[in-house]
Design a protein around this motif. Structure first.
Motif, mmCIF file in Angstrom:
data_model
loop_
_atom_site.group_PDB
_atom_site.id
_atom_site.type_symbol
_atom_site.label_atom_id
_atom_site.label_comp_id
_atom_site.label_asym_id
_atom_site.label_seq_id
_atom_site.Cartn_x
_atom_site.Cartn_y
_atom_site.Cartn_z
ATOM 1 N N MET A 7 0.862 -1.186 0.000
ATOM 2 C CA MET A 7 0.000 0.000 0.000
ATOM 3 C C MET A 7 0.894 1.229 0.000
ATOM 4 O O MET A 7 2.075 1.159 0.331
ATOM 5 C CB MET A 7 -0.913 0.010 1.230
ATOM 6 N N THR A 53 -2.188 5.175 1.386
ATOM 7 C CA THR A 53 -2.804 5.379 0.075
ATOM 8 C C THR A 53 -3.235 4.035 -0.508
ATOM 9 O O THR A 53 -2.507 3.052 -0.393
ATOM 10 C CB THR A 53 -1.794 6.052 -0.883
ATOM 11 N N PRO A 54 -4.403 3.963 -1.145
ATOM 12 C CA PRO A 54 -4.838 2.704 -1.749
ATOM 13 C C PRO A 54 -3.852 2.170 -2.778
ATOM 14 O O PRO A 54 -3.163 2.928 -3.463
ATOM 15 C CB PRO A 54 -6.167 3.080 -2.421
ATOM 16 N N CYS A 55 -3.819 0.846 -2.895
ATOM 17 C CA CYS A 55 -2.958 0.148 -3.849
ATOM 18 C C CYS A 55 -3.799 -0.994 -4.406
ATOM 19 O O CYS A 55 -3.991 -2.008 -3.747
ATOM 20 C CB CYS A 55 -1.712 -0.356 -3.137
ATOM 21 N N ASP A 56 -4.319 -0.823 -5.616
ATOM 22 C CA ASP A 56 -5.442 -1.637 -6.061
ATOM 23 C C ASP A 56 -5.207 -2.243 -7.444
ATOM 24 O O ASP A 56 -4.476 -1.693 -8.263
ATOM 25 C CB ASP A 56 -6.693 -0.747 -6.104
ATOM 26 N N SER A 69 -4.100 3.879 -7.996
ATOM 27 C CA SER A 69 -4.268 4.557 -6.726
ATOM 28 C C SER A 69 -4.996 5.878 -6.959
ATOM 29 O O SER A 69 -5.347 6.222 -8.092
ATOM 30 C CB SER A 69 -2.916 4.793 -6.040
ATOM 31 N N THR A 70 -5.178 6.618 -5.891
ATOM 32 C CA THR A 70 -5.961 7.853 -5.927
ATOM 33 C C THR A 70 -5.119 9.098 -6.129
ATOM 34 O O THR A 70 -5.651 10.204 -6.130
ATOM 35 C CB THR A 70 -6.733 8.006 -4.606
ATOM 36 N N TYR A 80 -7.540 6.954 -11.102
ATOM 37 C CA TYR A 80 -7.810 5.821 -10.219
ATOM 38 C C TYR A 80 -8.368 4.677 -11.064
ATOM 39 O O TYR A 80 -9.513 4.264 -10.913
ATOM 40 C CB TYR A 80 -8.799 6.272 -9.153
#
Length: 395
Positions: free
Chosen positions: A193, A209-212, A230-231, A259
């Motif tokens: 992340m 931070t998001p990690c998607d 991510s954002t 994103y």
């Protein structure tokens, strides 16, 4: 309703097929192509026979050739193996889903040493009676507080959902050394992340931070590169030098991105990397063009630098440019709650996949346009297959 006339048709020498139903493919030993739905092409992907079943319960959304010569068919938590060019299948062999939701389809890869890697992510989120949102993403009604929205031909139209609701994504990678019979997570504390500041330094000064929706690729220098959405207006990356046992701290790279998930692949013929992703600026994201430009770039140095930037498709309302500079500060960016009036030919181009056969690159993605549905506008999408000469991406 018929789709609009697209602003950026395929260049000369590139074939575009719509409605083939193909999401992944592999080259067979006789030179034909096999798709994940069982259809076969004998002319390099220009035409496909009718889909056929692989057998009772055998289903997948990804195909790949293993080092052993077998073919693997993969889906969220299962993998099948064929040793006779897709005629019969062994399995399924199960992939753990204990803490994971599925990631992108067709992202399992095999390293040159034989290890299979399966990138995954888990989503944490919640909706609360006092958060003012009212409905989660995908609710029947449009709720301005939990979506970015605009107006299309006088109708309300959603342009962005995730990023407007409370959720957090964490990524990780499973590995298998026996062609998918057994799987293991990498070492403890290996969750991936973002944890960096406004300059991208991994110090936690700006929180998590998001990690998607990650994808991974083996690099020329013997490592593994990890990319995720991510954002923060950039692609996030991590790197492993020990076949995914451990990973470096997640950081933002120099590729501007919304994103939306990037697709990272190693090019079999050259060993270079190719990335196809939604390359947009902060201002374009704020205006509601989260997935308004689909771009490609090449790296010859294991992801350290990128070159040969190209725009494959672009929505009305955006400039047709090849490179968007990465921006500072590195911080969350999302659409405005109301983005105003959208052009008639507003489009989303998203969720790409990349496959290879001979000297061709097969780029598969969704392309959506607005249509009226009841008292609002919603995207109608089609799946596109484009066949590019490999050399085109290096020009």
């Amino acid at each position: 309703m018929e789709p609009p006339v697209w602003r950026k048709p395929p260049p000369e020498g590139v074939v575009e097929i719509v409605g083939s139903g193909v999401s992944s493919l592999v080259e067979l030993t006789d030179g034909s192509l096999l798709a994940e739905n069982g259809s076969v092409s004998s002319d390099g992907g220009r035409t496909w026979c009718k889909p056929r079943s692989f057998g009772d319960g055998v289903d997948g959304n990804g195909l790949m050739r293993l080092n052993s010569g077998a073919i693997a068919l993969t889906i969220d938590d299962r993998i099948w193996i064929s040793r006779d060019e897709g005629e019969t299948w062994e399995g399924p062999r199960h992939i753990p889903m204990d803490t994971a939701r599925r990631g992108l389809s067709d992202t399992i890869i095999q390293l040159s040493g034989g290890r299979l890697l399966c990138p995954r992510r888990t989503v944490l989120g919640g909706y609360h009676p006092d958060d003012g949102l009212g409905l989660p993403i995908g609710g029947a009604a449009r709720v301005p507080e939990c979506e970015g929205w605009g107006t299309w031909r006088g109708l309300p139209a959603s342009v962005e959902g995730e990023g407007h609701c409370p959720q957090m994504e964490i990524a990780f990678v499973y590995y298998s050394d026996d062609e998918g019979r057994t799987w293991s997570p990498f070492e403890d504390y290996g969750c991936l992340m973002g944890w960096f500041d406004f300059d991208g330094v991994a110090n936690g000064n700006c929180g998590v931070t998001p990690c998607d929706e990650p994808s991974v690729a083996e690099t020329k220098d013997g490592g593994v590169l990890f990319f995720a959405r991510s954002t923060v207006g950039r692609i996030l990356y991590s790197y492993s030098r020990d076949d995914a046992q451990t990973w470096s701290a997640v950081k933002p790279n120099e590729l501007a991105c919304s994103y939306s998930p990037p697709r990272l692949r190693r090019i079999p013929r050259t060993g270079d990397l190719i990335c196809i992703w939604n390359q947009v600026s902060h201002a374009e994201i704020r205006r509601g063009y989260l997935r308004g430009r689909l771009s490609a770039a090449i790296s010859r140095d294991s992801g350290a630098t990128w070159e040969s930037f190209k725009t494959l498709e672009v929505s009305a309302g955006l400039e047709d440019v090849d490179r968007i500079p990465a921006e500072y500060p590195i911080r969350p960016v999302r659409s405005q709650n109301y983005v105003g009036t959208l052009p008639d030919d507003y489009a989303n181009i998203y969720y790409p996949n990349i496959c290879f056969a001979a000297d061709k690159v097969y780029v598969i993605y969704s392309r959506g346009w607005m249509t009226q549905k009841g008292d609002e506008a919603r995207l109608t999408s089609e799946r596109v297959l484009r066949i590019y000469p490999l050399d085109w991406f290096y020009q």
